[in-house]
Design an enzyme around this catalytic site. Structure first.
Site, short mmCIF file in Angstrom:
data_model
loop_
_atom_site.label_atom_id
_atom_site.label_comp_id
_atom_site.label_asym_id
_atom_site.label_seq_id
_atom_site.Cartn_x
_atom_site.Cartn_y
_atom_site.Cartn_z
N GLU A 54 0.83 -1.21 0.00
CA GLU A 54 0.00 0.00 0.00
C GLU A 54 0.86 1.26 0.00
OE1 GLU A 54 -2.25 -0.39 3.63
OE2 GLU A 54 -3.46 -2.04 2.85
N TYR A 56 2.85 18.88 11.38
CA TYR A 56 3.91 17.97 11.82
C TYR A 56 5.27 18.66 11.92
CZ TYR A 56 0.45 15.04 9.36
OH TYR A 56 -0.70 14.48 8.89
N CYS A 67 -4.18 33.98 9.50
CA CYS A 67 -4.01 34.71 10.75
C CYS A 67 -3.74 33.82 11.94
CB CYS A 67 -5.23 35.60 10.97
SG CYS A 67 -5.19 36.92 9.76
N1 LLP Z 1 -1.71 1.97 4.36
C1 LLP Z 1 -2.32 2.42 5.47
C2 LLP Z 1 -3.22 1.54 6.20
C3 LLP Z 1 -2.08 3.74 5.91
O1 LLP Z 1 -2.67 4.18 7.02
C4 LLP Z 1 -1.21 4.58 5.17
C5 LLP Z 1 -0.95 5.95 5.59
C6 LLP Z 1 -0.62 4.06 3.99
C7 LLP Z 1 -0.88 2.75 3.64
C8 LLP Z 1 0.30 4.85 3.14
O2 LLP Z 1 1.46 5.22 3.79
P1 LLP Z 1 2.66 5.89 2.98
O3 LLP Z 1 3.22 4.86 2.02
O4 LLP Z 1 2.13 7.06 2.26
O5 LLP Z 1 3.62 6.27 4.04
N2 LLP Z 1 -0.69 12.97 6.53
C9 LLP Z 1 0.58 12.40 6.91
C10 LLP Z 1 0.71 10.95 6.51
C11 LLP Z 1 -0.38 10.05 7.08
C12 LLP Z 1 -0.26 8.62 6.64
C13 LLP Z 1 -1.43 7.83 7.08
N3 LLP Z 1 -1.46 6.48 6.65
C14 LLP Z 1 1.71 13.24 6.31
O6 LLP Z 1 1.43 14.26 5.67
O7 LLP Z 1 2.88 12.94 6.52
#
Ligand code: LLP
Length: 419
Positions: free
Chosen positions: A275, A318, A343
């Site tokens: 994923e 973050y 703001c």
């Molecule tokens: N699978 C599941 C179950 C997840 O919860 C996530 C991300 C992914 C796959 C994908 O993860 P990646 O390969 O993109 O790391 N908004 C945050 C990131 C939140 C990620 C949540 N889950 C940011 O801007 O860093």
């Protein structure tokens, strides 16, 4: 590698100069590169060449834009979705229902029901309670839901607390020590085909060791389940691979990740599901913005840009770093504070950052904004929703209209008793 490069002193997305997009579409605007998306999709897939049976399901939350999903669908990718809205997008982009995996701790009855009706490939159950509810729904419809049980391996992913998901006190999955018991009970329920297990320990991982530790625990669980007579045909390894935000930063390459996965899973004999989100989309997009004005500060000048925390929330949420560069750099560097017009002090992209010198009216970009950028936008301060553009060699298209503040206001009503 991405396709955002200086040519004759002007930053281009593939063959399109960014000033042209700013002129035609206005700013702020997200600009994605099709060639970069395709390249990342291929690099990730090739890194997993040694895995015979696999499904790569793009984590739609990273970038749910329909055109982006279409590019990835054409690359053979499926989708990891976490809401009915994301599922609709994946289907609309032409992804086969069988290639859709549904994750998330709070799937509603309605979402479970719609996903059953759509015939999606797999439900990643995050609790026994969810499994029981899905069983009743599926049995009612005379269907069998293909399911994996998401386990919480209690591994510290070593990433930001807000995007860490595999520690014991995080809300995700079931505790690994309870997993076999829960799996056994769910496997006896009607309407469920319990076929595997799933894990995802966090995002923007800079080290493969915690992932390998989690996969090791998952492998032991698969053995235990089989010893108890369960049939395990699928294991979902989640996403999480980090990308470089700071230039020159060294992160595990997809090939190293692929080699680790091949090693950790070599005798599992299952179909593996992946994923990835950020690693595919992150460096395939920039946020293009224009400097409104430059204001004197006590120490460094404030470069006030027309993008804000409502368009790109990661720095405010973050403390995330996004590289910030001029579209037409004059070669001079200076220390500045990069801020948006909203703001609150949280609307700060960087303080005391050494970067290209900029003046009012100049264009600049925040790099590595293709993942968790536009998708996390809001209309805070009544600023409307940011537009998105996809570049393909020397052409481009607006793939998400800017939603002006006025259009948002039109969806609101003042009740008669207030008029
Ligand atoms: N699978 C599941 C179950 C997840 O919860 C996530 C991300 C992914 C796959 C994908 O993860 P990646 O390969 O993109 O790391 N908004 C945050 C990131 C939140 C990620 C949540 N889950 C940011 O801007 O860093």
């Amino acid at each position: 590698m991405d396709h955002f490069e200086l040519r004759d002193g002007v930053l281009h997305a593939e063959d399109v100069p960014l000033p042209r997009i700013a002129e035609d579409v206005g700013t702020p605007v997200y600009v994605y590169s099709r060639a970069t998306l395709e390249r990342h999709a291929r690099v990730f897939r090739e890194a997993l060449d040694a895995i015979p049976d696999k499904l790569i399901a793009f984590a739609v939350k990273a970038n749910p834009n329909l055109a982006v999903l279409k590019v990835l669908s054409r690359e053979g990718y499926g989708a990891d979705v976490v809401s009915g809205g994301e599922m609709r997008r994946a289907l609309a982009a032409g992804m086969a229902p069988r290639k859709i995996v549904f994750s998330g701790v709070g799937k509603t009855r309605r979402e479970l029901s719609d996903a059953l009706d759509s015939g999606i490939g797999q439900f990643n159950l995050e609790s026994e309670e969810e499994g029981t509810e899905l069983s009743a729904l599926a049995a009612d419809k005379g269907l069998r839901a293909r399911c994996a049980l998401r386990v919480n391996p209690d591994v510290d992913a070593g990433t930001h607390d807000k995007i860490s998901t595999g520690k014991a006190d995080n809300k995700f999955g079931v505790p690994i020590r309870d997993a076999a018991g829960i799996f056994g009970r769910l496997a006896q329920l009607p309407g469920l085909e319990m076929r595997g297990v799933a894990v995802h320990i966090g995002s923007q991982l800079g080290d493969l060791a915690p992932l390998e530790a989690a996969f090791g625990k998952l492998g032991a669980l698969v053995q235990d389940l089989r010893a108890e007579g369960q049939t395990i045909t699928h294991v979902d390894l989640g996403g999480g691979l980090g990308v470089p935000y700071v230039r020159g930063e060294r992160l595990p390459e997809p090939a190293e990740y692929g080699a680790m996965v091949a090693r950790a899973t070599k005798d599992w004999g299952v179909t593996l599901i992946f994923e990835p989100g950020r690693v595919i989309a992150g460096n395939a997009g920039v946020l293009l913005t224009r400097v409104v004005r430059v204001k004197r500060g006590i120490n460094d000048p404030f470069v006030i840009v027309d993008a804000a925390m409502n368009d790109l929330a990661r720095p405010a949420l973050y403390g995330a770093y996004h590289d910030f560069v001029a579209v037409e750099p004059d070669g001079e560097r200076t220390r500045s504070n990069i801020v948006g017009p909203i703001c609150e002090t949280g609307d700060t992209f960087a303080m005391g950052r050494e970067c290209d010198r900029l003046a009012a009216g100049d264009l600049a970009v925040f790099r590595t904004a293709g993942a968790y950028g536009a998708t996390m936008a809001s209309s805070y301060n009544s600023r409307g929703f940011v537009a998105e553009v996809l570049v393909d060699r020397d052409r481009y298209a607006v793939v998400a209209d800017r939603i002006e503040a006025g259009a948002i206001m039109e969806a609101e009503r003042v009740p008669e008793w207030l008029a």
